[in-house]
Motif scaffolding. Structure first.
Motif, PDB file in Angstrom:
ATOM      1  N   GLY A  21      38.445 116.063 102.820  1.00 59.10           N
ATOM      2  CA  GLY A  21      37.299 116.405 103.664  1.00 59.10           C
ATOM      3  C   GLY A  21      37.766 116.651 105.080  1.00 59.10           C
ATOM      4  N   PRO A  22      37.012 117.446 105.804  1.00 61.24           N
ATOM      5  CA  PRO A  22      37.434 117.812 107.159  1.00 61.24           C
ATOM      6  C   PRO A  22      37.409 116.653 108.152  1.00 61.24           C
ATOM      7  CG  PRO A  22      35.313 118.829 106.624  1.00 61.24           C
ATOM      8  CD  PRO A  22      35.795 118.128 105.404  1.00 61.24           C
ATOM      9  N   LYS A  23      36.610 115.631 107.876  1.00 59.74           N
ATOM     10  CA  LYS A  23      36.487 114.513 108.797  1.00 59.74           C
ATOM     11  C   LYS A  23      37.709 113.606 108.750  1.00 59.74           C
ATOM     12  CE  LYS A  23      32.393 111.844 109.062  1.00 59.74           C
ATOM     13  NZ  LYS A  23      31.591 110.829 108.751  1.00 59.74           N
ATOM     14  N   ASP A  24      38.253 113.322 107.591  1.00 58.79           N
ATOM     15  CA  ASP A  24      39.384 112.401 107.440  1.00 58.79           C
ATOM     16  C   ASP A  24      40.749 113.124 107.393  1.00 58.79           C
ATOM     17  OD1 ASP A  24      37.678 110.230 107.322  1.00 58.79           O
ATOM     18  OD2 ASP A  24      37.403 110.451 105.148  1.00 58.79           O
ATOM     19  N   LEU A  25      40.773 114.442 107.482  1.00 61.02           N
ATOM     20  CA  LEU A  25      42.018 115.204 107.364  1.00 61.02           C
ATOM     21  C   LEU A  25      43.021 114.912 108.490  1.00 61.02           C
ATOM     22  CD1 LEU A  25      43.241 117.280 105.445  1.00 61.02           C
ATOM     23  CD2 LEU A  25      42.412 119.069 106.948  1.00 61.02           C
ATOM     24  N   PRO A  26      42.631 114.850 109.771  1.00 61.95           N
ATOM     25  CA  PRO A  26      43.616 114.542 110.825  1.00 61.95           C
ATOM     26  C   PRO A  26      44.277 113.175 110.653  1.00 61.95           C
ATOM     27  CG  PRO A  26      41.630 115.416 111.811  1.00 61.95           C
ATOM     28  CD  PRO A  26      41.345 115.196 110.352  1.00 61.95           C
ATOM     29  N   MET A  27      43.478 112.171 110.198  1.00 62.35           N
ATOM     30  CA  MET A  27      44.027 110.834 109.986  1.00 62.35           C
ATOM     31  C   MET A  27      45.023 110.852 108.821  1.00 62.35           C
ATOM     32  SD  MET A  27      42.109 107.134 109.638  1.00 62.35           S
ATOM     33  CE  MET A  27      40.764 107.842 108.802  1.00 62.35           C
ATOM     34  N   MET A  28      44.733 111.626 107.788  1.00 61.92           N
ATOM     35  CA  MET A  28      45.642 111.707 106.649  1.00 61.92           C
ATOM     36  C   MET A  28      46.963 112.375 107.069  1.00 61.92           C
ATOM     37  SD  MET A  28      45.483 113.782 103.089  1.00 61.92           S
ATOM     38  CE  MET A  28      46.117 115.201 103.902  1.00 61.92           C
ATOM     39  N   PHE A  29      46.907 113.482 107.861  1.00 58.75           N
ATOM     40  CA  PHE A  29      48.123 114.136 108.327  1.00 58.75           C
ATOM     41  C   PHE A  29      48.963 113.207 109.207  1.00 58.75           C
ATOM     42  CE2 PHE A  29      46.236 118.624 107.741  1.00 58.75           C
ATOM     43  CZ  PHE A  29      46.883 118.771 106.527  1.00 58.75           C
TER      44      PHE A  29
END
Length: 174
Positions: A21-29
């Motif tokens: 999802g676009p909301k959690d993507l930066p944290m995953m990267f």
């Protein structure tokens, strides 16, 4: 390590965007970046530990021995280079003084060379003088032959001379 092209990374990014999802993507990267950094650090640490262990156990000496066994000419040349460097350090060219026997021999050879050079120069000069004399005598002989030919030739009037009248048979009929 991994052979990923631009299209593969793009597919992985699209799948991650759909799954996470676009909301959690930066944290995953960010977490993936930390994981990759830790993995690289562990690989570096492992590599340096293996190098240290190889150095302590004498594996470098074994590797040099194997290299010498596979390339004996190169190893021999390395030994020759090392010996030449050691000899160059121990020899002082400014301290060389020939003994009297060597100096006498060198003087004798120099005198023989000078004498031989004079002989060669004299022979060359003699040959040049002989050649010049031969050429001069040949030129004199040619000149005398030309004079004799000129004296023997009958004197013929020139057709360009206006004082000489044309002969009867050569007149043109009109």
């Amino acid at each position: 390590m991994f052979d990923l092209g631009l299209t593969e990374l793009l597919v992985i990014g699209v799948v991650a965007l759909i799954v996470v999802g676009p909301k959690d993507l930066p944290m995953m990267f960010r977490n993936v970046g930390r994981f990759v950094g830790k993995a690289k650090g562990m690989a570096r640490e492992f590599s340096s530990a293996m190098n240290d262990a190889a150095e302590e156990s004498g594996m470098r000496d074994v590797a040099k021995g194997l290299k010498a066994a596979t390339n004996p000419v190169g190893t021999a040349m390395d030994g020759v280079k090392e010996a030449a460097q050691e000899m160059a350090k121990s020899i002082d060219p400014t301290s060389y003084k020939p003994d009297s026997e060597t100096a006498k021999l060198a003087a004798k050879l120099a005198a023989e060379r000078a004498h031989d050079a004079k002989k060669i120069q004299a022979a060359t000069a003699r040959a040049a003088a002989e050649r010049k004399a031969r050429e001069a005598s040949e030129a004199l002989a040619h000149a005398e032959a030309a004079e004799a030919a000129v004296e023997q030739a009958p004197e013929q009037p020139s057709s360009a001379d206006p004082a000489v009248a044309p002969s009867e048979g050569s007149e043109a009929k009109t």
